[in-house]
Design a protein around this motif. Sequence first.
Motif, PDB file in Angstrom:
ATOM      1  N   ARG A  26       0.838  -1.203   0.000  1.00 24.10           N
ATOM      2  CA  ARG A  26       0.000   0.000   0.000  1.00 24.10           C
ATOM      3  C   ARG A  26       0.874   1.255   0.000  1.00 24.10           C
ATOM      4  O   ARG A  26       2.084   1.179   0.063  1.00 24.10           O
ATOM      5  CB  ARG A  26      -0.919  -0.023   1.231  1.00 24.10           C
ATOM      6  CG  ARG A  26      -1.795  -1.259   1.253  1.00 24.10           C
ATOM      7  CD  ARG A  26      -2.634  -1.297   2.512  1.00 24.10           C
ATOM      8  NE  ARG A  26      -3.759  -0.382   2.435  1.00 24.10           N
ATOM      9  CZ  ARG A  26      -4.913  -0.677   1.851  1.00 24.10           C
ATOM     10  NH1 ARG A  26      -5.094  -1.861   1.299  1.00 24.10           N
ATOM     11  NH2 ARG A  26      -5.893   0.188   1.840  1.00 24.10           N
ATOM     12  N   GLU A  27       0.208   2.402  -0.052  1.00 21.86           N
ATOM     13  CA  GLU A  27       0.930   3.683  -0.057  1.00 21.86           C
ATOM     14  C   GLU A  27       1.199   4.108   1.379  1.00 21.86           C
ATOM     15  O   GLU A  27       0.283   4.526   2.086  1.00 21.86           O
ATOM     16  CB  GLU A  27       0.078   4.781  -0.718  1.00 21.86           C
ATOM     17  CG  GLU A  27      -0.364   4.462  -2.133  1.00 21.86           C
ATOM     18  CD  GLU A  27       0.612   4.985  -3.178  1.00 21.86           C
ATOM     19  OE1 GLU A  27       1.493   5.787  -2.824  1.00 21.86           O
ATOM     20  OE2 GLU A  27       0.485   4.565  -4.336  1.00 21.86           O
ATOM     21  N   THR A  28       2.422   3.974   1.822  1.00 24.13           N
ATOM     22  CA  THR A  28       2.767   4.412   3.177  1.00 24.13           C
ATOM     23  C   THR A  28       3.744   5.577   3.087  1.00 24.13           C
ATOM     24  O   THR A  28       4.799   5.462   2.449  1.00 24.13           O
ATOM     25  CB  THR A  28       3.411   3.256   3.976  1.00 24.13           C
ATOM     26  OG1 THR A  28       2.502   2.156   3.989  1.00 24.13           O
ATOM     27  CG2 THR A  28       3.709   3.683   5.397  1.00 24.13           C
ATOM     28  N   ALA A  29       3.355   6.684   3.708  1.00 25.77           N
ATOM     29  CA  ALA A  29       4.233   7.857   3.710  1.00 25.77           C
ATOM     30  C   ALA A  29       5.498   7.541   4.493  1.00 25.77           C
ATOM     31  O   ALA A  29       5.486   6.754   5.444  1.00 25.77           O
ATOM     32  CB  ALA A  29       3.517   9.053   4.326  1.00 25.77           C
TER      33      ALA A  29
ATOM     34  N   THR B 170       7.218   4.542  -1.924  1.00 29.57           N
ATOM     35  CA  THR B 170       8.682   4.634  -2.073  1.00 29.57           C
ATOM     36  C   THR B 170       9.164   3.820  -3.267  1.00 29.57           C
ATOM     37  O   THR B 170      10.174   4.167  -3.891  1.00 29.57           O
ATOM     38  CB  THR B 170       9.396   4.202  -0.787  1.00 29.57           C
ATOM     39  OG1 THR B 170       8.874   2.941  -0.362  1.00 29.57           O
ATOM     40  CG2 THR B 170       9.184   5.226   0.315  1.00 29.57           C
ATOM     41  N   ALA B 171       8.434   2.751  -3.598  1.00 17.89           N
ATOM     42  CA  ALA B 171       8.818   1.978  -4.790  1.00 17.89           C
ATOM     43  C   ALA B 171       8.668   2.845  -6.036  1.00 17.89           C
ATOM     44  O   ALA B 171       9.561   2.899  -6.891  1.00 17.89           O
ATOM     45  CB  ALA B 171       7.952   0.728  -4.918  1.00 17.89           C
TER      46      ALA B 171
ATOM     47  N   GLY C 230      17.901   7.082   1.290  1.00 20.53           N
ATOM     48  CA  GLY C 230      16.846   7.836   0.618  1.00 20.53           C
ATOM     49  C   GLY C 230      15.832   6.909  -0.013  1.00 20.53           C
ATOM     50  O   GLY C 230      14.836   7.344  -0.602  1.00 20.53           O
ATOM     51  N   THR C 231      16.073   5.613   0.124  1.00 21.84           N
ATOM     52  CA  THR C 231      15.273   4.605  -0.545  1.00 21.84           C
ATOM     53  C   THR C 231      13.937   4.346   0.128  1.00 21.84           C
ATOM     54  O   THR C 231      13.001   3.875  -0.509  1.00 21.84           O
ATOM     55  CB  THR C 231      16.061   3.304  -0.567  1.00 21.84           C
ATOM     56  OG1 THR C 231      16.616   3.115   0.743  1.00 21.84           O
ATOM     57  CG2 THR C 231      17.189   3.372  -1.559  1.00 21.84           C
ATOM     58  N   GLY C 232      13.878   4.587   1.440  1.00 20.61           N
ATOM     59  CA  GLY C 232      12.649   4.280   2.171  1.00 20.61           C
ATOM     60  C   GLY C 232      12.805   3.117   3.133  1.00 20.61           C
ATOM     61  O   GLY C 232      11.808   2.509   3.537  1.00 20.61           O
ATOM     62  N   ALA C 233      14.035   2.800   3.503  1.00 15.73           N
ATOM     63  CA  ALA C 233      14.257   1.643   4.387  1.00 15.73           C
ATOM     64  C   ALA C 233      13.641   1.836   5.772  1.00 15.73           C
ATOM     65  O   ALA C 233      13.163   0.880   6.382  1.00 15.73           O
ATOM     66  CB  ALA C 233      15.757   1.359   4.501  1.00 15.73           C
ATOM     67  N   TRP C 234      13.666   3.068   6.272  1.00 18.16           N
ATOM     68  CA  TRP C 234      12.994   3.337   7.559  1.00 18.16           C
ATOM     69  C   TRP C 234      11.543   2.847   7.492  1.00 18.16           C
ATOM     70  O   TRP C 234      11.048   2.180   8.398  1.00 18.16           O
ATOM     71  CB  TRP C 234      12.967   4.840   7.856  1.00 18.16           C
ATOM     72  CG  TRP C 234      14.250   5.453   8.312  1.00 18.16           C
ATOM     73  CD1 TRP C 234      15.091   6.204   7.556  1.00 18.16           C
ATOM     74  CD2 TRP C 234      14.818   5.391   9.621  1.00 18.16           C
ATOM     75  NE1 TRP C 234      16.158   6.611   8.318  1.00 18.16           N
ATOM     76  CE2 TRP C 234      16.019   6.148   9.582  1.00 18.16           C
ATOM     77  CE3 TRP C 234      14.433   4.787  10.818  1.00 18.16           C
ATOM     78  CZ2 TRP C 234      16.836   6.298  10.697  1.00 18.16           C
ATOM     79  CZ3 TRP C 234      15.248   4.943  11.934  1.00 18.16           C
ATOM     80  CH2 TRP C 234      16.430   5.691  11.865  1.00 18.16           C
ATOM     81  N   THR C 235      10.893   3.233   6.432  1.00  9.76           N
ATOM     82  CA  THR C 235       9.475   2.915   6.286  1.00  9.76           C
ATOM     83  C   THR C 235       9.289   1.430   6.000  1.00  9.76           C
ATOM     84  O   THR C 235       8.330   0.814   6.474  1.00  9.76           O
ATOM     85  CB  THR C 235       8.879   3.776   5.157  1.00  9.76           C
ATOM     86  OG1 THR C 235       9.382   5.110   5.311  1.00  9.76           O
ATOM     87  CG2 THR C 235       7.364   3.795   5.216  1.00  9.76           C
ATOM     88  N   MET C 236      10.215   0.856   5.249  1.00  7.45           N
ATOM     89  CA  MET C 236      10.168  -0.580   4.961  1.00  7.45           C
ATOM     90  C   MET C 236      10.178  -1.382   6.253  1.00  7.45           C
ATOM     91  O   MET C 236       9.401  -2.343   6.414  1.00  7.45           O
ATOM     92  CB  MET C 236      11.358  -0.940   4.062  1.00  7.45           C
ATOM     93  CG  MET C 236      11.556  -2.420   3.802  1.00  7.45           C
ATOM     94  SD  MET C 236      12.690  -3.174   5.020  1.00  7.45           S
ATOM     95  CE  MET C 236      14.263  -2.437   4.553  1.00  7.45           C
TER      96      MET C 236
END
Lengths: 728, 325
Positions: free
Chosen positions: A8-11, A625-626, A460-466
Amino acid sequence: MSVSPIGRETARVDGPLKVTGRAPYAADYHPDGLVYGHLILATVGRGTVREMDVSLAEAAPGVLAVYTPFRSIRIINDFAGRGAENYTVLQDTTVRFRGQIIGLVVADTLERARDAAALVTAEYTSTTPRTSLADSGPGTSPGAEQVLAPGVGSIDEALASAPVTITTTVSQHAQHHVAMEPHATTAVWQDDQLTLYCGSQGPQRHASAIAASLGVEPAKVRVIARYTGGGFGSRVPAWNEAKLCAAAARALGRPLKVVLTREQLFTTVGHRSAVRQTVRLGAESDGRLIALSHESDAEMPAVAGWPLMPAEGTSAVLYRTPNIRIDQRLVTLDTPSTWAMRGPGEAPGAFAVETAFDELATRTGIDPVELRLRNYAVREPLGGRRFSSKYLDQCYRVGAMRFGWDRRPRRPRSRTDGDWLIGMGMATAIYQGGRGSSSARVQFRDDGRVTVASGTSDIGTGAWTMLAVAGADALGLPVAAMVPELGDSALPPGGSAAVGSGATASTVPAVQAACRSAVTALIRAAVENPRSPFHGLDPADVRYRQGRVSSGRRSMGFRDLLRAMGVPDVQAVENTEGIDRDGPYAFQSFGAHFCEVRVHRLTGDIRVSRFTSVFDVGTVINARTARSQLIGGIIWGIGGALLESDPIEPDGRYAAANMADYLVPVNADVPAIDVHWLDHPDPQVSEVGARGLGELGNVGSAAAVGNAVFNATGIRVRDLPITLDKLL
Amino acid sequence: MREFQFARPGSVAEAVREADPGTAFLAGGTTLVDLMKLEVMTPGRVLDINRLPLRAIEATGEGLEIGSLVRMRDVATHTLVRRDYPVVAQALEASASGQLRTMASIGGNLLQRTRCGYFRDVSVPCNKRRPGSGCPAVGGENRMHAVLGTSDSCVATHPSDLAVALVALDATVRLRSRTGERTISLRDLYLLPGDTPHREHDLQPGELITAVVLPRLPWASHSIYVKVRDRQSYEFALASAAVAVRRERDTIVEARVAVGGMGTRPWRLAAVEAALAGRPATEASYEAASARALDGVRPLRHNAFKPELMRRTLVRALLELERTR
């Protein structure tokens, strides 16, 4: 019933910190007593530093030390480990390339260090460096690889037998990563323990490299890289500035910060090799391949670096052909070190083979999409393995439909809109999609939140959110209940570095495993702890679901349970293995790019007006992020096609070593980009089915632009970048 | 950056009195501060002139007088500039970035230094920066360099878009020094490099540009600026053209033509203007006249495309101007 956040779309969970300036990057740390270093770089291309006059600098206000090859500081060669360069900084007077570090000035302020550095003069004995790839003959081959059909004696024989042959030679100059955050290091020693703040794609690897350079135990070095302003490969090795910073801080007994200027980055941090490639295709008149040969000559610095291998990740795995040969040669030059840059070999390699395919399509009169479908591979043409999961054919078809490929002008230079020539081109994207080993720690906390930690990096890839998404999914909790942690070498060993587009595919399975173990540990604590309402129960009768522990009619949230037990947290650490690289499957992610350009009929200005790309990457973890990664890769491809290039001069000077001359796209160069992905989880890669996608968008996108320019103008530009002067 | 003295004069008289040969005037700072950081410019003294009352745009009998401290953005968005001199507004909007246009002054824009990479790199020789040290650009990476007005000492391109438009309009600049005031043509402000490329303009030490005057030219309302470059924003011109045309029905009566990205200073093309006058306003006329732009070009190894690009840019500008009618 909670809905899984997977796909899903996660900020971004770190977004608010970043946009408000509260996320500390390496140069944002200001420990007490901090002093500042500024580097001095060589201004000849090859030779020896005969002498350096540091007297003015040493006498300048605030200067604490001036290190040179003549008054050095001990650093140990770590090349045998994962070091990029084979020499050791400041340990001898040899100049191996222009822009090599020959000094470090330390002062009490940044300005004083910089001013003093400008007062240092150096005398050289210099010889002529080897800098031109264009003027160099073929490089040294590590050994060609080939598969020939029975009875075929050589690739040349196979090509000679083909009714249609294409020979395409393409070239490009050096390219630079120029991440937004310049490389910076803040080194703080406490007794014999070093804390190093720096950007890093793998803090644990970074810590061992620094420890090796300093001659200390790895446990004595902690690397903190919580926020990293871009990596793209340039933050995989520890470069000399970090080693010098750590060593000088130890010698001076003061915390020290060294920040590279943008200009210094171009030579002290690795770049993508200049490379020349020749692809030869032999085909039946219906476009079916008989033979494919892909040869390359890539810059390989005498000081070592990343060997650019453009064929093994592209031609060797792309199209069905009975005869294939790749030969990836390296040319030794006196240039700064090279390193992997986003789609390291794949981006240049795809430009070569996908340009050649476009030429084959033109020659045979077959539609470029149809040509690729006719040569569709279900096995690696060179390695012979089956793909774990491949829906590239759907990418072509869905992409063609979304883009309106059927409206492509069949004849080059046949469509105009006013003074603008319109053209459309396409190309294939491919990038390795496997998964490596990883580790994660998951911790239920008595504040009702869950720490999800892994020794990886977010560049900057979004690993925190991952991490938050993976933990929330595995535990049936909201993303907001997760507290991700990364970018710290002190996290459990074995974290995945952010390399090879593998951090997400590798780390999510580790988080899932750690979540399962943490749940087991929580239940075990619940039955064993005398203060727990579940005390004494058989663990098999106790269940965990969506943050609650229950048995029969008894049910309690983990927060209350931990508080009842008087335990601040319950945690588990798990390590996961990567896929077997020598196993039965080839893991690749795929995509198809479609591009429309407009070229001015008089002045040749090139505008990318539309871009559609469809990808097959297995499961997507975070759509937002993808998409951002894939769009970023495509923009990089647009830049690679039209702008990014750094010619090197005979004396070893880069002609465009700053961001005014080294052009990357700006908003005005980038159209709205339509990114779409198929939904086919890869059953072989992991339970979640996610392959990598970070570099995929960058592969093939430059070729799609070039092929569109050809369709618009009838002019094939094979030497990148495609600038307007080549279209006049 | 080297140490320097800093002062902030309160009047034009004070500013020019305080200025000596080692002084740099600081307006927007978008060129000066960059070059000081690179140590390309090392003024001993910096006078911040932003308090001077040079920020007005006024219509006068002569034309439109623009104070030298007016910001690029404020000129580009000014109603009279947009209505009467679109070539100026367009040249400004094609320059730099939004942030820079908000900072940079008109006077500073006219005196900005070249983007030549060798000029901006103190580790290599440059006759402009260190007179007599040599010019690596002549035999080096010179794709962006000039083909008009060059010498063996210097081939650096003049970087300003605005100056190209102003030269086409015969704009003048008001100057103030210790010895008094004078007004000169902007064209005469810029010097050819010759053997002295470090001398870029005809200013006395400490002389200050106080205003730019756009002369009255009613048909300048029919003008255009076309800029051709590698990327679509935030980049200097490979070629640009400032064109104004006075037409009577389908015939060109008079034209003003200047080009940028081509010369060591903004380049007025009188031969093209003459070749356009009296011709029908057709692409064929534009093609024929623009061929005159090639008089005297001296291409270098990597910019041999520039003369032809200049010619095509002129044709394009004339065609696009025609469509704005």
